[in-house]
Design a protein around this motif. Structure first.
Motif, short mmCIF file in Angstrom:
data_model
loop_
_atom_site.label_atom_id
_atom_site.label_comp_id
_atom_site.label_asym_id
_atom_site.label_seq_id
_atom_site.Cartn_x
_atom_site.Cartn_y
_atom_site.Cartn_z
N LEU A 1 -8.11 -20.99 -8.09
CA LEU A 1 -7.02 -21.30 -7.17
C LEU A 1 -6.28 -20.05 -6.74
O LEU A 1 -5.98 -19.86 -5.55
CB LEU A 1 -6.05 -22.28 -7.86
N LEU A 2 -6.00 -19.16 -7.70
CA LEU A 2 -5.34 -17.91 -7.35
C LEU A 2 -6.23 -17.04 -6.47
O LEU A 2 -5.75 -16.36 -5.55
CB LEU A 2 -4.96 -17.15 -8.63
N ALA B 1 -7.03 -22.26 -12.97
CA ALA B 1 -6.05 -21.43 -12.27
C ALA B 1 -6.67 -20.25 -11.54
O ALA B 1 -6.24 -19.90 -10.42
CB ALA B 1 -5.00 -20.94 -13.26
N SER B 2 -7.67 -19.61 -12.14
CA SER B 2 -8.22 -18.40 -11.53
C SER B 2 -8.87 -18.65 -10.17
O SER B 2 -8.63 -17.90 -9.22
CB SER B 2 -9.21 -17.72 -12.49
N THR C 1 -0.65 -21.57 -8.05
CA THR C 1 -0.90 -21.87 -9.47
C THR C 1 0.36 -22.37 -10.16
O THR C 1 0.30 -23.22 -11.06
CB THR C 1 -1.44 -20.64 -10.20
N THR D 1 -2.13 -16.62 -15.19
CA THR D 1 -1.99 -16.05 -13.84
C THR D 1 -0.73 -15.22 -13.66
O THR D 1 -0.55 -14.63 -12.59
CB THR D 1 -2.00 -17.17 -12.79
N GLY E 1 -10.10 -14.71 -15.07
CA GLY E 1 -10.23 -16.07 -15.58
C GLY E 1 -11.42 -16.22 -16.51
O GLY E 1 -11.32 -16.88 -17.55
N LEU F 1 0.82 -25.93 -9.29
CA LEU F 1 -0.06 -26.74 -10.14
C LEU F 1 0.60 -27.00 -11.49
O LEU F 1 0.60 -28.13 -11.99
CB LEU F 1 -1.40 -26.02 -10.33
N SER F 2 1.18 -25.95 -12.08
CA SER F 2 1.88 -26.11 -13.36
C SER F 2 3.04 -27.09 -13.22
O SER F 2 3.28 -27.93 -14.11
CB SER F 2 2.41 -24.77 -13.86
N TYR G 1 8.82 -23.75 -12.64
CA TYR G 1 7.50 -23.44 -12.09
C TYR G 1 7.55 -23.38 -10.56
O TYR G 1 6.97 -22.48 -9.93
CB TYR G 1 6.48 -24.48 -12.53
N TYR H 1 -0.39 -12.73 -10.54
CA TYR H 1 0.53 -13.25 -9.52
C TYR H 1 1.63 -12.24 -9.21
O TYR H 1 1.90 -11.94 -8.03
CB TYR H 1 1.14 -14.57 -9.98
N VAL I 1 -1.69 -22.34 -17.74
CA VAL I 1 -1.94 -21.96 -16.34
C VAL I 1 -1.01 -20.82 -15.96
O VAL I 1 -1.41 -19.84 -15.31
CB VAL I 1 -1.76 -23.17 -15.41
#
Length: 407
Positions: free
Chosen positions: A361-362, A358-359, A378, A235, A48, A381-382, A294, A239, A231
């Motif tokens: 959160l991941l 995002a980073s 993530t 990721t 990130g 979230l998107s 998503y 992911y 986002v």
């Protein structure tokens, strides 16, 4: 005029190779970062940070390079930026630690922001009636490079995680050397202007956008839409690596398919889709399709499901141009340049914001078992950002109905 004949092809090749170089490293950069980190959460945080650093430098340097080219000419700025990008890739290939990688990404963001200069060059050497075609050719070169780059990077990365960086460096440095012989100057001395930091300020376009009337909440819709997309971009590779244990080869193939589907939709099907549904309904359908996709990405339990979702989500690739068309129609003719330039600035800014959101959160969910649905946080979230964008679009279009036309 004869001396200028090699210029446009060179600019197209430059954009194509720049995007290939960027695409080459997407499937393998997380793996290279993993060689320097001890855990998944550190890998996510550093990925990130590097992505945000690259985006921040692009956001700040795109207008700066454009202003420098107005002062010193397009040729030296283009050639130096291409050479600098080659040095960036080479530095990443040789990087002994994460701090050198960060330095390389800062250099890459600064020198890779030469698309503004490429656009200016096309504007210099094409007559007004052919300028749209020239910009369209630049867009096609960009799209083609993003299709080819990740696939090539994934295949090369399956052999050695650093090999794509060497190849990207070689392409850029060869292109810079070639440009020394074939690229003429397009911006004569008589038309050059003094350098001004005010003109090189990346926030000036956003400030100009804030002064426009008639755009309203569509700008917020566009911002949320781009943030949701970035986002995902920030990721995707990590992911799929955490969730499905994908290698650079598999990630490269998946990104190739994403680019290919996007190119087919926007290059072949877009006109038919707009005629069939209209721009506003296409925005609704594309946003809804993206939000559902998503969620599906985040809940997928097998890698093959990701490919099915990509193909099922093809209508979402038509949403961005449909939304841009609606924004363009909401702005008066004399403000078109400001509006479109501001949308580019928003995209660049979201490229910085997305990995910062995002980073972390991941990283928080990276230690969960691969089958745990929360590891898709993530993507959820998107989905939320996309759903909010859809809701705001519906509200805006209901407040601004289409004018009635006589039969």
């Amino acid at each position: 005029m004869t001396a200028r004949q090699p210029a446009v092809p060179f600019i197209l090749v430059t954009v194509f190779l720049d995007v290939i170089g960027f695409g080459l490293i997407i499937p393998v950069l997380p793996g290279l970062i993993g060689d320097f980190t001890a855990s998944r959460d550190q890998q996510a945080y550093w990925f990130g940070a590097l992505t945000a650093a690259y985006g921040l430098m692009q956001f700040g340097c795109a207008p700066l390079l454009g202003a420098l080219s107005d002062r010193f000419g397009r040729r030296p700025v283009l050639l130096l930026s291409i050479f600098g990008l080659g040095c960036d890739f080479l530095l990443m290939a040789l990087a002994p630690n994460l701090w050198v990688l960060l330095l390389a990404r800062l250099l890459g963001g600064a020198t890779g922001a030469n698309f503004s200069v490429a656009n200016a060059y096309i504007a210099d050497v094409t007559p007004p009636e052919q300028r749209g075609r020239g910009f369209g050719a630049l867009g096609a070169a960009f799209g083609l490079g993003f299709i080819v780059g990740p696939m090539l990077g994934g295949l090369l990365g399956a052999t050695d995680v650093r090999l794509p960086f060497y190849v990207a460096a070689g392409l850029s440095l060869l292109n810079a050397a070639y440009g020394l012989f074939v690229l003429p100057e397009s911006h004569p001395v008589a038309k050059r202007v003094a350098f001004s930091f005010a003109r090189a300020n990346p926030f000036s376009a956003l400030w100009s956008l804030a002064q426009l009337r008639g755009v309203g909440s569509l700008i917020a819709v566009y911002t949320l839409f781009m943030l949701a997309q970035f986002v995902l971009h920030a990721t995707w590779v990590l992911y799929t690596t955490f969730r499905f244990d994908w290698t650079p080869r598999e990630n490269g193939i998946s990104l190739f398919i994403v680019g290919l589907v996007g190119a087919v939709v926007q290059g072949v099907l877009l006109g038919r889709l707009m005629r069939h549904w209209g721009e506003r309904r296409l925005v609704y359908i594309g946003f809804a399709s993206g939000a559902i996709a998503y969620v599906a990405y985040g809940l997928a339990t097998e890698g093959w499901m990701m490919y099915c979702i990509i193909f099922a989500n093809l209508l979402s690739f038509a949403a961005a141009p449909a939304l841009q068309a609606q924004i363009s129609k909401a702005v008066s003719p004399e403000h078109q340049g400001v509006a479109m330039g501001s949308l580019s600035s928003i995209s660049s800014l979201m490229l910085v914001v997305a990995p910062l959101l995002a980073s972390p959160l991941l990283a928080r969910v990276s230690h969960l078992p691969s089958g745990d649905w929360r590891i898709g946080a993530t993507f959820f979230l998107s989905a939320g950002l996309q759903a909010l964008a859809l809701l705001m679009a519906v509200v805006h279009f209901r407040r601004h109905p289409l004018p009635h036309t006589l039969p």
